[in-house]
Design a protein around this motif. Structure first.
Motif, PDB file in Angstrom:
ATOM      1  N   ALA A   1      -8.594  40.369 -27.646  1.00  0.00           N
ATOM      2  CA  ALA A   1      -9.665  39.616 -28.310  1.00  0.00           C
ATOM      3  C   ALA A   1     -10.439  40.489 -29.285  1.00  0.00           C
ATOM      4  CB  ALA A   1     -10.619  39.043 -27.267  1.00  0.00           C
ATOM      5  N   HIS A   2     -10.421  41.793 -29.083  1.00  0.00           N
ATOM      6  CA  HIS A   2     -11.187  42.702 -29.937  1.00  0.00           C
ATOM      7  C   HIS A   2     -10.435  43.065 -31.215  1.00  0.00           C
ATOM      8  CE1 HIS A   2     -14.152  43.260 -26.770  1.00  0.00           C
ATOM      9  NE2 HIS A   2     -13.144  43.439 -25.917  1.00  0.00           N
ATOM     10  N   CYS A   3      -9.240  43.617 -31.066  1.00  0.00           N
ATOM     11  CA  CYS A   3      -8.497  44.113 -32.233  1.00  0.00           C
ATOM     12  C   CYS A   3      -7.430  43.131 -32.722  1.00  0.00           C
ATOM     13  CB  CYS A   3      -7.872  45.466 -31.930  1.00  0.00           C
ATOM     14  SG  CYS A   3      -6.628  45.472 -30.614  1.00  0.00           S
ATOM     15  N   GLN A   4      -7.246  42.015 -32.023  1.00  0.00           N
ATOM     16  CA  GLN A   4      -6.284  40.967 -32.386  1.00  0.00           C
ATOM     17  C   GLN A   4      -4.841  41.469 -32.455  1.00  0.00           C
ATOM     18  OE1 GLN A   4      -7.057  37.697 -32.561  1.00  0.00           O
ATOM     19  NE2 GLN A   4      -9.079  38.375 -31.908  1.00  0.00           N
ATOM     20  N   ARG A   5      -4.531  42.535 -31.741  1.00  0.00           N
ATOM     21  CA  ARG A   5      -3.161  43.041 -31.698  1.00  0.00           C
ATOM     22  C   ARG A   5      -2.448  42.445 -30.487  1.00  0.00           C
ATOM     23  NH1 ARG A   5      -2.927  49.238 -33.424  1.00  0.00           N
ATOM     24  NH2 ARG A   5      -0.937  48.582 -34.255  1.00  0.00           N
ATOM     25  N   THR A   6      -1.161  42.269 -30.637  1.00  0.00           N
ATOM     26  CA  THR A   6      -0.343  41.775 -29.538  1.00  0.00           C
ATOM     27  C   THR A   6       0.227  42.969 -28.784  1.00  0.00           C
ATOM     28  OG1 THR A   6       0.194  39.788 -30.781  1.00  0.00           O
ATOM     29  CG2 THR A   6       1.616  40.325 -28.932  1.00  0.00           C
ATOM     30  N   LEU A   7      -0.011  42.979 -27.476  1.00  0.00           N
ATOM     31  CA  LEU A   7       0.418  44.080 -26.624  1.00  0.00           C
ATOM     32  C   LEU A   7       1.577  43.650 -25.741  1.00  0.00           C
ATOM     33  CD1 LEU A   7      -3.142  44.736 -25.160  1.00  0.00           C
ATOM     34  CD2 LEU A   7      -2.181  45.924 -27.110  1.00  0.00           C
ATOM     35  N   LEU A   8       2.530  44.529 -25.554  1.00  0.00           N
ATOM     36  CA  LEU A   8       3.561  44.314 -24.547  1.00  0.00           C
ATOM     37  C   LEU A   8       2.957  44.780 -23.238  1.00  0.00           C
ATOM     38  CD1 LEU A   8       6.442  43.482 -23.848  1.00  0.00           C
ATOM     39  CD2 LEU A   8       7.140  45.812 -24.344  1.00  0.00           C
ATOM     40  N   LEU A   9       2.677  43.853 -22.338  1.00  0.00           N
ATOM     41  CA  LEU A   9       1.958  44.191 -21.116  1.00  0.00           C
ATOM     42  C   LEU A   9       2.823  44.997 -20.163  1.00  0.00           C
ATOM     43  CD1 LEU A   9       0.045  40.858 -20.511  1.00  0.00           C
ATOM     44  CD2 LEU A   9      -0.826  42.968 -21.502  1.00  0.00           C
ATOM     45  N   GLU A  10       2.263  46.093 -19.688  1.00  0.00           N
ATOM     46  CA  GLU A  10       2.920  46.969 -18.722  1.00  0.00           C
ATOM     47  C   GLU A  10       2.799  46.357 -17.326  1.00  0.00           C
ATOM     48  OE1 GLU A  10       4.522  49.815 -19.492  1.00  0.00           O
ATOM     49  OE2 GLU A  10       4.087  49.493 -21.610  1.00  0.00           O
ATOM     50  N   PRO A  11       3.641  46.786 -16.389  1.00  0.00           N
ATOM     51  CA  PRO A  11       3.544  46.247 -15.027  1.00  0.00           C
ATOM     52  C   PRO A  11       2.166  46.429 -14.386  1.00  0.00           C
ATOM     53  CG  PRO A  11       5.625  47.366 -15.305  1.00  0.00           C
ATOM     54  CD  PRO A  11       4.835  47.625 -16.551  1.00  0.00           C
ATOM     55  N   TRP A  12       1.494  47.553 -14.638  1.00  0.00           N
ATOM     56  CA  TRP A  12       0.171  47.751 -14.044  1.00  0.00           C
ATOM     57  C   TRP A  12      -0.842  46.787 -14.645  1.00  0.00           C
ATOM     58  CZ3 TRP A  12      -4.065  49.154 -16.906  1.00  0.00           C
ATOM     59  CH2 TRP A  12      -3.843  49.694 -18.172  1.00  0.00           C
ATOM     60  N   GLN A  13      -0.675  46.426 -15.925  1.00  0.00           N
ATOM     61  CA  GLN A  13      -1.568  45.441 -16.549  1.00  0.00           C
ATOM     62  C   GLN A  13      -1.312  44.047 -15.976  1.00  0.00           C
ATOM     63  OE1 GLN A  13      -0.316  46.461 -20.507  1.00  0.00           O
ATOM     64  NE2 GLN A  13      -2.275  47.444 -20.981  1.00  0.00           N
ATOM     65  N   LEU A  14      -0.053  43.731 -15.729  1.00  0.00           N
ATOM     66  CA  LEU A  14       0.275  42.448 -15.103  1.00  0.00           C
ATOM     67  C   LEU A  14      -0.311  42.364 -13.699  1.00  0.00           C
ATOM     68  CD1 LEU A  14       3.991  42.108 -16.255  1.00  0.00           C
ATOM     69  CD2 LEU A  14       1.997  40.909 -17.163  1.00  0.00           C
ATOM     70  N   ASN A  15      -0.267  43.484 -12.968  1.00  0.00           N
ATOM     71  CA  ASN A  15      -0.880  43.511 -11.640  1.00  0.00           C
ATOM     72  C   ASN A  15      -2.388  43.305 -11.734  1.00  0.00           C
ATOM     73  OD1 ASN A  15       1.548  43.898 -10.362  1.00  0.00           O
ATOM     74  ND2 ASN A  15       1.360  46.126 -10.292  1.00  0.00           N
ATOM     75  N   ALA A  16      -3.024  43.927 -12.735  1.00  0.00           N
ATOM     76  CA  ALA A  16      -4.468  43.757 -12.921  1.00  0.00           C
ATOM     77  C   ALA A  16      -4.796  42.295 -13.229  1.00  0.00           C
ATOM     78  CB  ALA A  16      -4.964  44.668 -14.043  1.00  0.00           C
ATOM     79  N   ILE A  17      -3.982  41.650 -14.036  1.00  0.00           N
ATOM     80  CA  ILE A  17      -4.203  40.234 -14.344  1.00  0.00           C
ATOM     81  C   ILE A  17      -4.038  39.400 -13.079  1.00  0.00           C
ATOM     82  CG2 ILE A  17      -3.254  38.234 -15.575  1.00  0.00           C
ATOM     83  CD1 ILE A  17      -2.607  40.159 -17.892  1.00  0.00           C
TER      84      ILE A  17
END
Length: 129
Positions: A13-29
């Motif tokens: 939402a801040h930089c409007q870049r698309t990120l490939l989510l890492e497994p740890w980010q998916l766990n955080a979500i």
């Protein structure tokens, strides 16, 4: 399983870049924890209820492929036994087997299509402890 094979992307939402989510980010979500953007270092979180439901539905898609594989293997074995006993001709058994394999690939394609999503990650709210 890596994030690239899962196919889940996140838009910051801040930089409007698309990120490939890492497994740890998916766990955080999955546990509703905020995490930082790898580009702008701002805190992000998934807040949209519709996207949360779609993200949580990915668990059922993981079981879909395995259960479909078991079903197709069972159907192929049954068709083979029926042909061996004489209840089906060789051509009928071949058609049945090809149909079962087609159903498997159609289900796997559907599951892969449903897995490719882009989540809109919003600014995380401050936690009060």
């Amino acid at each position: 399983m890596s994030a690239a094979t899962i196919g889940i992307l996140g838009r910051c939402a801040h930089c409007q870049r698309t990120l490939l989510l890492e497994p740890w980010q998916l766990n955080a979500i999955a546990i509703n924890e905020p995490f930082t953007c790898s580009h702008c270092e701002n805190t992000l979180q998934l807040n949209d209820p519709k996207q949360i439901r779609r993200f949580k539905s990915l668990d059922s898609l993981a079981l879909l492929r395995a259960s479909t594989l078991v079903m197709v293997c069972t159907a192929l074995l049954v068709a083979l036994v029926m042909e061996w006993v004489g209840m089906l001709s060789v051509m009928e058994q071949l058609n049945f087997s090809l149909l079962a394999i087609f159903v498997y690939f159609a289900v796997v394609r559907f599951a892969r299509h449903r897995q490719h999503i882009t989540l809109t990650l919003e600014a995380a709210k401050a936690h009060v402890d």
